[in-house]
Each structure stands twice: as structure tokens, then as C-alpha cells.
Design a protein around this motif. Sequence first.
Motif, PDB file in Angstrom:
ATOM      1  N   VAL A   1       1.104  -1.100   0.190  1.00  0.00           N
ATOM      2  CA  VAL A   1      -0.105  -0.009   0.120  1.00  0.00           C
ATOM      3  C   VAL A   1       1.018   1.277  -0.081  1.00  0.00           C
ATOM      4  N   SER A   2       0.650   2.149  -0.990  1.00  0.00           N
ATOM      5  CA  SER A   2       1.712   3.305  -1.197  1.00  0.00           C
ATOM      6  C   SER A   2       0.804   4.582  -0.653  1.00  0.00           C
ATOM      7  N   GLY A   3      -0.582   4.871  -0.547  1.00  0.00           N
ATOM      8  CA  GLY A   3      -1.005   6.007  -0.190  1.00  0.00           C
ATOM      9  C   GLY A   3      -2.535   5.937  -0.470  1.00  0.00           C
ATOM     10  N   ARG A   4      -3.081   6.876  -0.300  1.00  0.00           N
ATOM     11  CA  ARG A   4      -4.635   7.239  -0.661  1.00  0.00           C
ATOM     12  C   ARG A   4      -4.676   7.529  -2.143  1.00  0.00           C
ATOM     13  N   ASP A   5      -5.937   7.174  -2.429  1.00  0.00           N
ATOM     14  CA  ASP A   5      -6.188   7.643  -3.863  1.00  0.00           C
ATOM     15  C   ASP A   5      -6.599   9.209  -3.953  1.00  0.00           C
ATOM     16  N   THR A   6      -5.435   9.672  -4.607  1.00  0.00           N
ATOM     17  CA  THR A   6      -5.733  11.344  -4.539  1.00  0.00           C
ATOM     18  C   THR A   6      -6.705  11.453  -5.908  1.00  0.00           C
ATOM     19  N   LYS A   7      -6.702  10.818  -6.517  1.00  0.00           N
ATOM     20  CA  LYS A   7      -7.588  11.175  -7.834  1.00  0.00           C
ATOM     21  C   LYS A   7      -9.168  10.812  -7.853  1.00  0.00           C
ATOM     22  N   GLY A   8      -9.514  10.167  -6.847  1.00  0.00           N
ATOM     23  CA  GLY A   8     -10.783   9.390  -6.496  1.00  0.00           C
ATOM     24  C   GLY A   8     -11.264   9.735  -5.258  1.00  0.00           C
ATOM     25  N   ASP A   9     -11.851   8.753  -4.773  1.00  0.00           N
ATOM     26  CA  ASP A   9     -12.324   8.577  -3.216  1.00  0.00           C
ATOM     27  C   ASP A   9     -11.062   8.609  -2.172  1.00  0.00           C
ATOM     28  N   PRO A  10     -10.844   9.481  -1.371  1.00  0.00           N
ATOM     29  CA  PRO A  10      -9.796   9.440  -0.507  1.00  0.00           C
ATOM     30  C   PRO A  10      -9.873   8.450   0.429  1.00  0.00           C
ATOM     31  N   ARG A  11     -10.876   7.779   0.646  1.00  0.00           N
ATOM     32  CA  ARG A  11     -10.950   6.630   1.678  1.00  0.00           C
ATOM     33  C   ARG A  11     -10.231   5.446   0.911  1.00  0.00           C
ATOM     34  N   VAL A  12     -10.217   5.528  -0.384  1.00  0.00           N
ATOM     35  CA  VAL A  12      -9.556   4.156  -0.935  1.00  0.00           C
ATOM     36  C   VAL A  12      -8.199   4.234  -1.008  1.00  0.00           C
ATOM     37  N   LEU A  13      -7.406   3.082  -0.708  1.00  0.00           N
ATOM     38  CA  LEU A  13      -5.782   3.165  -0.993  1.00  0.00           C
ATOM     39  C   LEU A  13      -5.442   2.524  -2.130  1.00  0.00           C
ATOM     40  N   VAL A  14      -4.212   2.995  -2.541  1.00  0.00           N
ATOM     41  CA  VAL A  14      -3.761   2.560  -3.625  1.00  0.00           C
ATOM     42  C   VAL A  14      -2.386   1.710  -3.401  1.00  0.00           C
ATOM     43  N   GLY A  15      -1.987   0.793  -4.445  1.00  0.00           N
ATOM     44  CA  GLY A  15      -0.781   0.303  -4.266  1.00  0.00           C
ATOM     45  C   GLY A  15      -0.408  -0.937  -5.376  1.00  0.00           C
ATOM     46  N   GLU A  16       0.240  -1.893  -5.150  1.00  0.00           N
ATOM     47  CA  GLU A  16       0.611  -2.808  -6.159  1.00  0.00           C
ATOM     48  C   GLU A  16       0.812  -4.306  -5.430  1.00  0.00           C
ATOM     49  N   ILE A  17       0.377  -5.115  -6.444  1.00  0.00           N
ATOM     50  CA  ILE A  17       0.444  -6.743  -6.053  1.00  0.00           C
ATOM     51  C   ILE A  17       1.604  -7.186  -6.618  1.00  0.00           C
ATOM     52  N   ALA A  18       2.748  -7.790  -6.095  1.00  0.00           N
ATOM     53  CA  ALA A  18       4.000  -8.137  -6.688  1.00  0.00           C
ATOM     54  C   ALA A  18       4.034  -9.750  -6.433  1.00  0.00           C
ATOM     55  N   VAL A  19       4.522 -10.291  -7.161  1.00  0.00           N
ATOM     56  CA  VAL A  19       4.771 -11.819  -7.420  1.00  0.00           C
ATOM     57  C   VAL A  19       6.116 -11.982  -7.772  1.00  0.00           C
ATOM     58  N   ASP A  20       6.754 -12.661  -7.106  1.00  0.00           N
ATOM     59  CA  ASP A  20       8.323 -12.924  -7.459  1.00  0.00           C
ATOM     60  C   ASP A  20       8.891 -14.107  -7.264  1.00  0.00           C
ATOM     61  N   THR A  21       9.048 -14.923  -8.187  1.00  0.00           N
ATOM     62  CA  THR A  21       9.553 -16.242  -8.324  1.00  0.00           C
ATOM     63  C   THR A  21      10.978 -16.205  -9.213  1.00  0.00           C
ATOM     64  N   LYS A  22      11.837 -17.489  -9.232  1.00  0.00           N
ATOM     65  CA  LYS A  22      12.709 -17.476 -10.287  1.00  0.00           C
ATOM     66  C   LYS A  22      12.172 -17.661 -11.659  1.00  0.00           C
ATOM     67  N   PHE A  23      11.139 -17.901 -11.741  1.00  0.00           N
ATOM     68  CA  PHE A  23      10.415 -18.183 -13.073  1.00  0.00           C
ATOM     69  C   PHE A  23       9.645 -17.103 -13.577  1.00  0.00           C
ATOM     70  N   VAL A  24       8.311 -16.564 -12.680  1.00  0.00           N
ATOM     71  CA  VAL A  24       7.500 -15.495 -12.825  1.00  0.00           C
ATOM     72  C   VAL A  24       7.962 -14.345 -11.896  1.00  0.00           C
ATOM     73  N   LYS A  25       7.823 -13.176 -12.532  1.00  0.00           N
ATOM     74  CA  LYS A  25       8.010 -11.920 -11.832  1.00  0.00           C
ATOM     75  C   LYS A  25       6.911 -11.018 -12.522  1.00  0.00           C
ATOM     76  N   GLY A  26       5.988 -10.223 -11.604  1.00  0.00           N
ATOM     77  CA  GLY A  26       5.322  -8.886 -12.109  1.00  0.00           C
ATOM     78  C   GLY A  26       4.731  -8.629 -10.928  1.00  0.00           C
ATOM     79  N   THR A  27       4.165  -7.106 -11.534  1.00  0.00           N
ATOM     80  CA  THR A  27       3.387  -6.244 -10.390  1.00  0.00           C
ATOM     81  C   THR A  27       2.210  -6.005 -11.364  1.00  0.00           C
ATOM     82  N   LEU A  28       1.015  -5.537 -10.390  1.00  0.00           N
ATOM     83  CA  LEU A  28       0.095  -5.064 -10.815  1.00  0.00           C
ATOM     84  C   LEU A  28      -0.833  -4.057 -10.029  1.00  0.00           C
ATOM     85  N   PRO A  29      -1.168  -2.853 -10.482  1.00  0.00           N
ATOM     86  CA  PRO A  29      -1.772  -2.107  -9.475  1.00  0.00           C
ATOM     87  C   PRO A  29      -2.813  -2.273  -9.202  1.00  0.00           C
TER      88      PRO A  29
END
Length: 145
Positions: free
Chosen positions: A24-52
Motif C-alpha cells: 500500500v503506497s497511499g490514498r487515492d488522490t484522484k478519486g475517493d480519498p478513503r481508497v488506498l492505492v498500491g500494487e500486488i507483486a509476485v516474485d519467483t525465479k520463473f515468474v515476476k510481475g506487478t499489478l496496480p
Amino acid sequence: MPEQRSVDLVHLAGLYGNSVVIRVSGRDTKGDPRVLVGEIAVDTKFVKGTLPTWIFPEDLTTWRTVLDQLAQDGNASWRKGQKAAELHIEIVDRDEDEDRVRVSVVDRSMSQATAQVLLDLADGWIDELRSRLDEVLKEWPDQNG
């Protein structure tokens, strides 16, 4: 206003290097301020990726319920059927010192992909997730109001 820090709501790091993190990196400053924004990160030797991701106040409430379910029977899903990436956690083997856990991140809306990771987690990982939830609620209070 002081700069807010990032907090990991979920940090599942296996004993052999695989990990799934919801940061979680903070509040949604462009929409509902109660909503939090961040990313989901998966990290393995085979698969690596992030998703907002966006985390709504009710998501934090249901996350606590998911943690209770995991402690009781070892299987739980978070945000299943919503317009957000889902997290499915299944404890496939419990041991005295560690649990083998299958974590699936399902993104039906943006990437239309699923990442599934097997993690060997040290004892106490559910309690650590509870502490992380408390830390997010402390960093960004009044999420349910």
C-alpha cells in the motif's frame, strides 16, 4: 503534510525465495480519498510481475475475516468475484515449524492472468499478516468512515 510511507499489507516470503506482496503506497488522490492505492507483486525465479491495485475500506474488513478463516481451516479467498485482483490462499501442508501454502493471484479484469506460487512459510505467518493489517490501519486511519 508529511510524506506517507509504503506499508506491506501482505508480505508472504517463502523460505526458498518465492514471494507475494501487496504493498500500500497511499490514498487515492484522484478519486475517493478513503481508497488506498498500491500494487500486488509476485516474485519467483520463473515468474515476476506487478499489478496496480486499489483497496477499498471494506477490503480491509474482509481481509481480517480471511485471516480468521486461514487460522481455522487453512483456505480463504479475498476479493473473489469483485472488480479487483483476487487473492486465494490454501494451506496444502501444515508442519510444526512451517506451512506449505499455495497462493494464487487472479486478475480477471486487467491482465486476465493468474499467477500461482507455492510458498514454505515459517510458523507465525498468519499473526504477522494480522500485524501488517493493523499497521496499514494505523498509517491510514478512518478507512471505514
